[in-house]
Structures are given as C-alpha cells and as structure tokens.
Scaffold this motif. Sequence first.
Motif, short mmCIF file in Angstrom:
data_model
loop_
_atom_site.label_atom_id
_atom_site.label_comp_id
_atom_site.label_asym_id
_atom_site.label_seq_id
_atom_site.Cartn_x
_atom_site.Cartn_y
_atom_site.Cartn_z
N LEU A 16 -4.65 36.95 20.19
CA LEU A 16 -3.69 37.65 19.33
C LEU A 16 -4.37 38.84 18.65
CD1 LEU A 16 -1.75 34.69 17.64
CD2 LEU A 16 -0.89 36.31 19.36
N TYR A 17 -3.70 39.97 18.72
CA TYR A 17 -4.17 41.17 18.00
C TYR A 17 -3.56 41.23 16.62
CZ TYR A 17 -5.68 42.70 22.61
OH TYR A 17 -6.28 42.79 23.83
N GLY A 18 -2.50 40.50 16.43
CA GLY A 18 -1.78 40.45 15.16
C GLY A 18 -0.71 39.39 15.33
N GLU A 41 2.16 37.53 16.56
CA GLU A 41 3.03 37.68 17.73
C GLU A 41 2.67 38.89 18.59
OE1 GLU A 41 7.10 37.38 16.17
OE2 GLU A 41 6.95 35.21 16.44
N LYS A 42 1.48 39.42 18.42
CA LYS A 42 1.03 40.53 19.26
C LYS A 42 -0.11 40.04 20.15
CE LYS A 42 2.23 44.43 16.28
NZ LYS A 42 3.56 44.49 16.85
N GLY A 43 0.17 39.94 21.43
CA GLY A 43 -0.80 39.39 22.37
C GLY A 43 -0.15 38.23 23.08
N CYS A 44 -0.90 37.13 23.27
CA CYS A 44 -0.25 35.95 23.83
C CYS A 44 -0.84 34.70 23.23
CB CYS A 44 -0.35 35.94 25.36
SG CYS A 44 -1.98 35.61 25.98
N GLY A 88 9.41 39.91 30.79
CA GLY A 88 9.62 39.95 29.35
C GLY A 88 9.60 41.38 28.87
N GLU A 89 10.12 41.59 27.67
CA GLU A 89 10.26 42.96 27.17
C GLU A 89 8.89 43.61 26.91
OE1 GLU A 89 12.44 42.24 23.59
OE2 GLU A 89 10.82 41.09 22.73
N SER A 90 8.91 44.92 26.71
CA SER A 90 7.69 45.66 26.42
C SER A 90 7.06 45.11 25.13
CB SER A 90 8.04 47.14 26.26
OG SER A 90 6.87 47.86 26.03
N GLY A 91 5.75 44.87 25.18
CA GLY A 91 5.05 44.38 23.99
C GLY A 91 5.06 42.87 23.86
N SER A 92 5.64 42.16 24.84
CA SER A 92 5.74 40.70 24.72
C SER A 92 4.41 40.01 25.05
CB SER A 92 6.86 40.16 25.62
OG SER A 92 6.67 40.57 26.96
N GLY A 93 3.46 40.75 25.62
CA GLY A 93 2.14 40.17 25.85
C GLY A 93 1.80 39.94 27.32
N LYS A 94 2.59 40.51 28.22
CA LYS A 94 2.39 40.28 29.65
C LYS A 94 1.02 40.78 30.12
CE LYS A 94 5.97 42.84 30.78
NZ LYS A 94 6.34 43.34 29.43
N SER A 95 0.69 42.01 29.77
CA SER A 95 -0.58 42.57 30.24
C SER A 95 -1.76 41.88 29.58
CB SER A 95 -0.65 44.08 29.96
OG SER A 95 0.33 44.74 30.71
N THR A 96 -1.60 41.50 28.32
CA THR A 96 -2.67 40.77 27.63
C THR A 96 -2.95 39.47 28.38
OG1 THR A 96 -1.91 41.67 25.53
CG2 THR A 96 -3.39 39.78 25.43
N LEU A 97 -1.89 38.76 28.72
CA LEU A 97 -2.05 37.49 29.44
C LEU A 97 -2.74 37.73 30.79
CD1 LEU A 97 -1.61 34.49 29.88
CD2 LEU A 97 0.73 34.98 30.59
N1 LIG Z 1 -6.36 46.34 22.51
C1 LIG Z 1 -5.33 46.13 21.68
N2 LIG Z 1 -5.49 46.27 20.35
C2 LIG Z 1 -4.46 46.03 19.49
N3 LIG Z 1 -3.23 45.65 19.88
C3 LIG Z 1 -3.02 45.49 21.19
C4 LIG Z 1 -4.05 45.73 22.15
N4 LIG Z 1 -3.53 45.48 23.39
C5 LIG Z 1 -2.24 45.13 23.20
N5 LIG Z 1 -1.93 45.13 21.88
C6 LIG Z 1 -0.62 44.78 21.31
O1 LIG Z 1 -0.29 43.47 21.75
C7 LIG Z 1 1.10 43.40 22.08
C8 LIG Z 1 1.25 42.98 23.53
O2 LIG Z 1 0.81 44.03 24.37
P1 LIG Z 1 0.85 43.97 25.95
O3 LIG Z 1 0.27 45.21 26.45
O4 LIG Z 1 0.24 42.69 26.40
O5 LIG Z 1 2.43 43.91 26.21
P2 LIG Z 1 3.24 44.06 27.58
O6 LIG Z 1 4.18 42.91 27.61
O7 LIG Z 1 2.31 44.24 28.70
O8 LIG Z 1 4.08 45.39 27.33
P3 LIG Z 1 4.53 46.55 28.38
O9 LIG Z 1 5.71 45.99 29.12
O10 LIG Z 1 4.92 47.70 27.50
O11 LIG Z 1 3.37 46.86 29.27
C9 LIG Z 1 1.69 44.77 21.77
O12 LIG Z 1 2.23 44.73 20.48
C10 LIG Z 1 0.47 45.68 21.81
O13 LIG Z 1 0.67 46.78 20.93
#
Ligand SMILES: Nc1ncnc2c1ncn2[C@@H]1O[C@H](COP(=O)(O)OP(=O)(O)OP(=O)(O)O)[C@@H](O)[C@H]1O
Length: 270
Positions: A27-29, A31-34, A51-60
Amino acid sequence: MIQALMKQQPVSVPAEPLLQVRDLSLLYGPEKGCQGVSFDLYPGEVLGIVGESGSGKSTLLSLLSGRLPPQAGNIGYRGKDGEWLDLYSASEAERRTLLRTEWGFVEQNPRDGLRMGVSAGANIGERLMAQGVRNYEQLRGAGIDWLGQVEIDPQRIDDLPRTFSGGMQQRLQIARNLVSSPRLVFMDEPTGGLDVSVQARLLDLLRGLVRELDLAVVIVTHDLAVARLLADRLMVMRRSRVVETGLTDQILDDPQHPYSQLLVSSVLQP
Ligand SMILES: Nc1ncnc2c1ncn2[C@@H]1O[C@H](COP(=O)(O)OP(=O)(O)OP(=O)(O)O)[C@@H](O)[C@H]1O
Ligand SMILES: [Mg+2]
C-alpha cells in the motif's frame, strides 16, 4: 475460423498450481496499491485482472512478477524442476533469472520492453543468449522463425524496432518474450496503446499463441472485451482489494458484487 474463435477448455485440471499467492499487500496510502490478494494459478491458465484506473492492477502485477517487494504476504512459484521457490526469499539474481527464462513480461508500451537501439533479430535473440545459446545460425534461425510467428516479414530482421509501427513493435515484444519458451507471462494492457483494428489482430495472435504454447498468463486490462477473449478466470479489483473472482463468463454474464455489476454494465465502459 469460427472454431478458432471459440475458447478451448483445458482437457484436464493439473493437480499442482504454478503460482501460489497468499495475502499479498503493498500500500502506498489508504486503498492505494493492493492488499490481501490470494489466488492459485495453474499451468496453461489465463487470469485477467480488471478494475477501474487506480484500483491497484499494475501494483499487483509488479508484485507477482517479482519487480516490487510486497509489504506482506508471499508468492510461491513451482519451477520447471518441480521445486517450489518462495519468490521474495529468493535472491534478486534468482528473480532476475526467472524473468529472463521461465517468465516473460509484456509491457503496455513496447518501447519499455524492447531494446530500441538493436535490431529486431537481436531483440529476439537476447533471451536465448542469456540461456547460453551462442550459435549465430541458431539465433538467426530463431529470429526468422519468431518474426514469422508474430506476422512480421522476416526480411525485417536487421531493422531497428523504431522503424516498426506500434502494432509491429508490440508483436516484436511478444516474440522477444516467447522465444525462450516461458511458462508464465505477465502482461499489462498489452493492447492499450493501439488502434482498434490493430488491437483485434494482436488479440487474435496472442490468443493463438497462448493456447498453442499452453502458456499461463496474468493479464491486466481495463477492457472487458480483451478479458472476455483471452481470460479463463477474472479477478475484479476495486480500491486495492479483489472484490470478486471467478470464471470469466460467469463474471461478465452474471456478476455478483455490486461493483462488478457496475463495471460490466455500460456505465464504466469508455
Ligand atoms: N510508486 C508509487 N508511489 C505512490 N503511489 C503509487 C505508486 N504506484 C502506484 N501508486 C498509487 O497506487 C494506486 C494504484 O495504482 P496502480 O498503478 O496499481 O493502478 P492501476 O489499477 O494499474 O491503474 P491504471 O488502470 O490507471 O493503470 C493509485 O492510486 C496510484 O496513484
Ligand atoms: Mg495500471
């Protein structure tokens, strides 16, 4: 053609998963991350993360592919030798080796996944060289073969990727990943930056390759049409959590979680 478009069901269910993910969090904050993500992935299975933008897909995806260490949880990977490897107890060098050999990663932007300064053939040969192949004819042969498989004219083998169109670059990136016969490939929005017609062709190609090579794939996409076409199973993410998981057709035709229902209805579709 119609048959080729129909999803083939695996004939038998393999007993042991390839990947075991337990309670994974970063988690970056709030509900931010996964957080709290658990699942098993079986050989040859395609798992879509939507899932919607920002839901954490790329983080996962970064956690799963060993690119980012989790704050909690663990990932077990069963290697070619049948041994289980705890991904984050392994050394950095071991993780890097996996990513170059048994795993692949297809970036959304092919420029991030290709070496733009070397030829198409060299891009394809790199992973083979990392595996110890030194024979020029063999490397060249693999280059020609793989250009053909991803529908690029083999005569372009000595050309630089920057002279290729976006769709060709993406196909080259796929060839570069698949040449080493990986068992597991991660993809983050592989058709994201492309025109619709180019997307359709790439999807068709990807689907054929995934089935033919019996690849296990974890694919992130916000495009439910892509998910429908490629994925056996889906995980729906919202605000860092997995809210629903199940067979793709089940989730798309009969979503249970209110958020999945919203996602599947036209409301959130572009
Ligand atoms: N390195 C980082 N530092 C701080 N916050 C981050 C970092 N990477 C991602 N986040 C935050 O974590 C949350 C999830 O980001 P992530 O990129 O995993 O979402 P996503 O589902 O892949 O979105 P998208 O569909 O836009 O690619 C977002 O709020 C993003 O701003
Ligand atoms: Mg993303």
